[in-house]
Write a protein that holds these residues in place. Structure first.
Motif, PDB file in Angstrom:
ATOM      1  N   PHE A 149       0.832  -1.207   0.000  1.00  0.00           N
ATOM      2  CA  PHE A 149       0.000   0.000   0.000  1.00  0.00           C
ATOM      3  C   PHE A 149       0.864   1.253   0.000  1.00  0.00           C
ATOM      4  O   PHE A 149       0.700   2.140  -0.826  1.00  0.00           O
ATOM      5  N   PHE A 150       1.788   1.337   0.934  1.00  0.00           N
ATOM      6  CA  PHE A 150       2.596   2.547   1.054  1.00  0.00           C
ATOM      7  C   PHE A 150       3.591   2.695  -0.089  1.00  0.00           C
ATOM      8  O   PHE A 150       3.932   3.810  -0.482  1.00  0.00           O
ATOM      9  N   ASN A 151       4.050   1.589  -0.654  1.00  0.00           N
ATOM     10  CA  ASN A 151       4.946   1.668  -1.808  1.00  0.00           C
ATOM     11  C   ASN A 151       4.226   2.187  -3.049  1.00  0.00           C
ATOM     12  O   ASN A 151       4.865   2.671  -3.979  1.00  0.00           O
ATOM     13  N   LEU A 152       2.908   2.091  -3.072  1.00  0.00           N
ATOM     14  CA  LEU A 152       2.125   2.672  -4.162  1.00  0.00           C
ATOM     15  C   LEU A 152       1.789   4.143  -3.897  1.00  0.00           C
ATOM     16  O   LEU A 152       1.751   4.953  -4.818  1.00  0.00           O
ATOM     17  N   MET A 153       1.531   4.476  -2.659  1.00  0.00           N
ATOM     18  CA  MET A 153       1.038   5.812  -2.320  1.00  0.00           C
ATOM     19  C   MET A 153       2.148   6.868  -2.229  1.00  0.00           C
ATOM     20  O   MET A 153       1.957   7.995  -2.666  1.00  0.00           O
ATOM     21  N   VAL A 154       3.266   6.512  -1.653  1.00  0.00           N
ATOM     22  CA  VAL A 154       4.304   7.515  -1.392  1.00  0.00           C
ATOM     23  C   VAL A 154       5.019   7.957  -2.677  1.00  0.00           C
ATOM     24  O   VAL A 154       5.108   9.165  -2.936  1.00  0.00           O
ATOM     25  N   PRO A 155       5.532   7.054  -3.509  1.00  0.00           N
ATOM     26  CA  PRO A 155       6.287   7.505  -4.690  1.00  0.00           C
ATOM     27  C   PRO A 155       5.452   8.310  -5.702  1.00  0.00           C
ATOM     28  O   PRO A 155       6.004   9.118  -6.442  1.00  0.00           O
ATOM     29  N   THR A 156       4.157   8.117  -5.727  1.00  0.00           N
ATOM     30  CA  THR A 156       3.314   8.828  -6.686  1.00  0.00           C
ATOM     31  C   THR A 156       3.082  10.284  -6.297  1.00  0.00           C
ATOM     32  O   THR A 156       2.611  11.067  -7.116  1.00  0.00           O
ATOM     33  N   LEU A 194      -8.998   5.793   9.287  1.00  0.00           N
ATOM     34  CA  LEU A 194      -9.707   4.725   9.993  1.00  0.00           C
ATOM     35  C   LEU A 194      -9.783   3.466   9.133  1.00  0.00           C
ATOM     36  O   LEU A 194      -9.482   2.361   9.604  1.00  0.00           O
ATOM     37  N   LEU A 195     -10.163   3.610   7.873  1.00  0.00           N
ATOM     38  CA  LEU A 195     -10.262   2.453   6.976  1.00  0.00           C
ATOM     39  C   LEU A 195      -8.898   1.823   6.719  1.00  0.00           C
ATOM     40  O   LEU A 195      -8.782   0.595   6.645  1.00  0.00           O
ATOM     41  N   LEU A 196      -7.874   2.632   6.579  1.00  0.00           N
ATOM     42  CA  LEU A 196      -6.521   2.123   6.392  1.00  0.00           C
ATOM     43  C   LEU A 196      -6.088   1.285   7.590  1.00  0.00           C
ATOM     44  O   LEU A 196      -5.566   0.176   7.439  1.00  0.00           O
ATOM     45  N   GLU A 197      -6.307   1.821   8.785  1.00  0.00           N
ATOM     46  CA  GLU A 197      -5.929   1.088   9.993  1.00  0.00           C
ATOM     47  C   GLU A 197      -6.662  -0.243  10.075  1.00  0.00           C
ATOM     48  O   GLU A 197      -6.057  -1.280  10.368  1.00  0.00           O
ATOM     49  N   TRP A 198      -7.942  -0.202   9.799  1.00  0.00           N
ATOM     50  CA  TRP A 198      -8.781  -1.381   9.954  1.00  0.00           C
ATOM     51  C   TRP A 198      -8.525  -2.427   8.867  1.00  0.00           C
ATOM     52  O   TRP A 198      -8.344  -3.605   9.148  1.00  0.00           O
ATOM     53  N   LEU A 199      -8.510  -1.988   7.607  1.00  0.00           N
ATOM     54  CA  LEU A 199      -8.467  -2.925   6.489  1.00  0.00           C
ATOM     55  C   LEU A 199      -7.064  -3.287   6.022  1.00  0.00           C
ATOM     56  O   LEU A 199      -6.846  -4.406   5.547  1.00  0.00           O
ATOM     57  N   VAL A 200      -6.108  -2.376   6.139  1.00  0.00           N
ATOM     58  CA  VAL A 200      -4.764  -2.645   5.633  1.00  0.00           C
ATOM     59  C   VAL A 200      -3.797  -2.977   6.761  1.00  0.00           C
ATOM     60  O   VAL A 200      -3.034  -3.938   6.672  1.00  0.00           O
ATOM     61  N   GLY A 242      -7.352   6.463  14.373  1.00  0.00           N
ATOM     62  CA  GLY A 242      -8.528   6.680  13.533  1.00  0.00           C
ATOM     63  C   GLY A 242      -9.824   6.919  14.289  1.00  0.00           C
ATOM     64  O   GLY A 242     -10.512   7.911  14.027  1.00  0.00           O
ATOM     65  N   PRO A 243     -10.205   6.047  15.215  1.00  0.00           N
ATOM     66  CA  PRO A 243     -11.449   6.282  15.961  1.00  0.00           C
ATOM     67  C   PRO A 243     -11.428   7.593  16.741  1.00  0.00           C
ATOM     68  O   PRO A 243     -12.435   8.301  16.795  1.00  0.00           O
ATOM     69  N   LEU A 244     -10.282   7.936  17.323  1.00  0.00           N
ATOM     70  CA  LEU A 244     -10.175   9.195  18.070  1.00  0.00           C
ATOM     71  C   LEU A 244     -10.381  10.386  17.137  1.00  0.00           C
ATOM     72  O   LEU A 244     -11.092  11.331  17.485  1.00  0.00           O
ATOM     73  N   LEU A 245      -9.802  10.326  15.939  1.00  0.00           N
ATOM     74  CA  LEU A 245      -9.976  11.417  14.972  1.00  0.00           C
ATOM     75  C   LEU A 245     -11.449  11.590  14.628  1.00  0.00           C
ATOM     76  O   LEU A 245     -11.956  12.720  14.589  1.00  0.00           O
TER      77      LEU A 245
END
Length: 120
Positions: free
Chosen positions: A40-47, A85-91, A98-101
């Motif tokens: 996930f992060f290797n796709l998100m950060v370099p772009t 929140l979805l990232l924490e939960w699903l990935v 996330g819940p606190l935010l």
């Protein structure tokens, strides 16, 4: 006691400001990632996608500090918080900030309800 109502706003601003700035200045290094997390992060950060998100986090956090701009700030930060929140939960496989935010955004949105009436 009037200052108590500002605690959620300042806490949310701090969390997003710290998270956004940490991306650029690496105050607290991220733990090593593996599996889906690394993919996930290797796709998100370099772009450059994460850079834009982190700039929006910083902008939203700063806008929170101005009472007249809090509703605008929530319009920027709410989708980011939902994605966290979805990232924490699903990935990442667990829940972190996330819940606190989401709770803090809910409290501030309730406090700023008059500004959102026209959207309902």
């Amino acid at each position: 006691m009037k200052f108590l109502k500002h605690i959620p706003t300042y806490l949310l601003a701090f969390l997003f400001l710290f998270g956004g700035l940490n991306f650029f200045f690496d105050f607290v290094p991220a733990p090593p990632l593996s599996g889906n997390q690394a993919t996930f992060f290797n796709l998100m950060v370099p772009t450059g996608f994460m850079r834009i998100v982190k700039i929006l986090e910083i902008l939203g956090a700063v806008l929170l500090l101005f009472p007249s701009k809090r509703a605008l700030s929530l319009l920027i930060l709410t989708p980011i918080a939902i994605n966290i929140l979805l990232l924490e939960w699903l990935v990442l496989g667990g829940l972190g900030a996330g819940p606190l935010l989401i709770i803090l955004i809910g409290i501030i949105a309730y406090q700023e309800f008059d500004k959102f009436k026209a959207l309902l």
